[in-house]
Scaffold this motif. Structure first.
Motif, PDB file in Angstrom:
ATOM      1  N   MET A  56       0.874  -1.128  -0.012  1.00 37.39           N
ATOM      2  CA  MET A  56      -0.071  -0.039  -0.041  1.00 37.39           C
ATOM      3  C   MET A  56       0.972   1.073   0.058  1.00 37.39           C
ATOM      4  N   ASP A  94      -5.824  -1.344   6.884  1.00 38.82           N
ATOM      5  CA  ASP A  94      -4.600  -1.965   7.145  1.00 38.82           C
ATOM      6  C   ASP A  94      -4.193  -1.368   8.588  1.00 38.82           C
ATOM      7  N   HIS A  95      -3.111  -1.160   8.586  1.00 31.71           N
ATOM      8  CA  HIS A  95      -2.547  -0.616  10.091  1.00 31.71           C
ATOM      9  C   HIS A  95      -2.291   1.087  10.042  1.00 31.71           C
ATOM     10  N   ASN A 130       0.841   0.087  17.853  1.00 33.51           N
ATOM     11  CA  ASN A 130       1.852   0.196  16.574  1.00 33.51           C
ATOM     12  C   ASN A 130       1.332   0.939  15.559  1.00 33.51           C
ATOM     13  N   PHE A 158       6.101   0.747   4.272  1.00 33.91           N
ATOM     14  CA  PHE A 158       6.921  -0.434   4.870  1.00 33.91           C
ATOM     15  C   PHE A 158       5.741  -1.448   5.142  1.00 33.91           C
ATOM     16  N   PHE A 195       3.254  -3.911   6.707  1.00 36.97           N
ATOM     17  CA  PHE A 195       2.500  -3.866   8.159  1.00 36.97           C
ATOM     18  C   PHE A 195       2.269  -5.266   8.717  1.00 36.97           C
ATOM     19  N   THR A 215       2.876  -8.108  11.088  1.00 36.42           N
ATOM     20  CA  THR A 215       3.312  -8.041  12.563  1.00 36.42           C
ATOM     21  C   THR A 215       4.190  -9.628  12.654  1.00 36.42           C
ATOM     22  N   TYR A 229       6.212  -4.682  13.886  1.00 35.49           N
ATOM     23  CA  TYR A 229       6.313  -4.966  12.223  1.00 35.49           C
ATOM     24  C   TYR A 229       7.696  -5.842  11.924  1.00 35.49           C
TER      25      TYR A 229
END
Lengths: 202, 192
Positions: free
Chosen positions: A1, A122-123, A162, B2, B4, B6, B15
């Protein structure tokens, strides 16, 4: 992404352009102001801009919609609590959208405004004016502030620390950073818990 | 951005590195990863989407390059020269920087939050929209920097210089300042 950040000098708003890869369909979050720099960002990545997500209906975050509609005619997604002059697909809390090959989770975080939506892709968390680096969004009164803080603690701070935070104004951050250093969040959270204890003792 | 994903280690939410299912801390081949990362840092090409958290780096001079969408949180950098590098949406949070040089760097949307900076020199840089929230500085120099929209909130600044800086829309709220020098800077235009 891929996530590209664009700063609008008109409303000091951050606009985010998200696509899975060069040449793919793309999502734009909060078009505060559309200028040649933003158009260049879209075009140089050969993105096909198909979707626009709005975090809330404030001018600094939506003023570029007219220009975008003329050029790309994307589908706009926003909270069902607000109405817009363009056709909008209403979205609601807990909804999961699949846009441009990306899964977008919708989180309703009221307080700054009733229609404030946070998008989790996503994150990455796109928080608009709810939670920003080192501060929380402005509110009209203390009731709205209490609602905003409660919403942030229950809906955002329960997520993985995170996770990256991309706010509507200011610098990017991580949830862990806000947990540790967001002064209003820590200070007002403590007041709330003291009041709770006082009530328990009573 | 970067990766993602984990770490596969139970209870670890860090990560992963570029390859493999583990983060650097839980990786069985740390030396190899560190060597690969050091080679990338010293190489000619830009650093794109790199992720390595918790590594230790010493005595390196990084050639002029860009760090883009990378994650080097929790790393230790001793005597590293990042001068004239560009940082875009890169994460260096909770790092230790000791004796590092960041002269004439360009930083946009990057994160140095929660880091400890000892004897670091950022002078002559353009550092916009950069997150320094909660940093702990000692003998650092940000002189002659454009710090537009950068955030130093809740940080602990000691013996640190901000001489002749642009501080418009910079944020110094809730900072603890000891022997901090703002001479010739527009501190009144910053949030404090």
């Amino acid at each position: 992404m891929r996530i590209y950040q664009h700063f609008s000098v008109v409303g000091f708003c951050n606009t985010y352009l998200i696509g899975s890869e060069k040449g793919s369909e793309a999502i734009l979050i909060d078009p505060g102001h559309v200028d040649t720099e933003l158009i260049h960002l879209i075009e140089s990545n050969e993105f096909k801009l198909k979707h626009v997500l709005l975090t809330h209906r404030h001018q600094a975050h939506t003023a570029g919609l007219g220009t975008l509609m003329k050029i790309y005619n994307p589908t706009i997604y926003a909270s069902a609590f607000s109405s817009y002059e363009y056709p909008v697909k209403p979205i609601s809390d807990h909804q999961v959208l699949t846009l441009s090959e990306l899964e977008v989770e919708v989180i309703h975080v009221p307080g700054h405004s009733l229609d404030s939506m946070v998008y989790k892709i996503d994150h990455a968390l796109f928080t608009g004016d709810t939670l920003m680096c080192g501060r929380v969004g402005s509110t009209e009164g203390y009731r709205e502030q209490a609602l905003l803080l409660k919403s942030i603690w229950t809906r955002l701070m329960s997520l993985d620390e995170n996770i990256l935070l991309f706010p509507g104004h200011g610098t990017a951050s991580k949830l862990r950073i806000e947990r540790m250093f967001n002064h209003p969040l820590l200070e007002l959270g403590a007041i709330s818990s003291e009041r709770q204890n006082w009530r328990d003792e009573e | 951005m970067f990766n993602f994903k984990t770490c596969a280690h139970p209870q670890c939410h860090a990560y992963i590195c570029e390859e493999g299912p583990f983060c650097f801390h839980h990786s069985p081949n740390q030396d190899e990863l560190l060597l690969h990362c050091t080679d990338a840092l010293l190489g000619e090409q830009d650093i794109l989407d790199l992720s390595l958290t918790g590594g230790e780096f010493e005595n390196l001079t990084i050639p002029k390059k860009a760090f883009i969408s990378s994650n080097m949180a929790w790393c230790t950098f001793r005597n590293i020269d990042f001068s004239r590098c560009t940082f875009i949406t890169s994460f260096f949070d909770f790092c230790l920087f000791e004796g590092c040089h960041f002269n004439e760097i360009t930083s946009r949307y990057s994160i140095f939050s929660g880091s400890k900076m000892l004897d670091c020199d950022f002078s002559g840089s353009v550092i916009n929209h950069t997150n320094f929230v909660g940093i702990d500085t000692l003998y650092c120099d940000f002189s002659d920097c454009d710090l537009y929209f950068s955030n130093f909130g809740t940080s602990y600044l000691r013996d640190t210089k901000f001489v002749d800086c642009n501080l418009k829309k910079a944020d110094f709220l809730h900072t603890d300042q000891r022997r901090v020098d703002f001479r010739y800077s527009n501190y009144s235009e910053a949030h404090h």
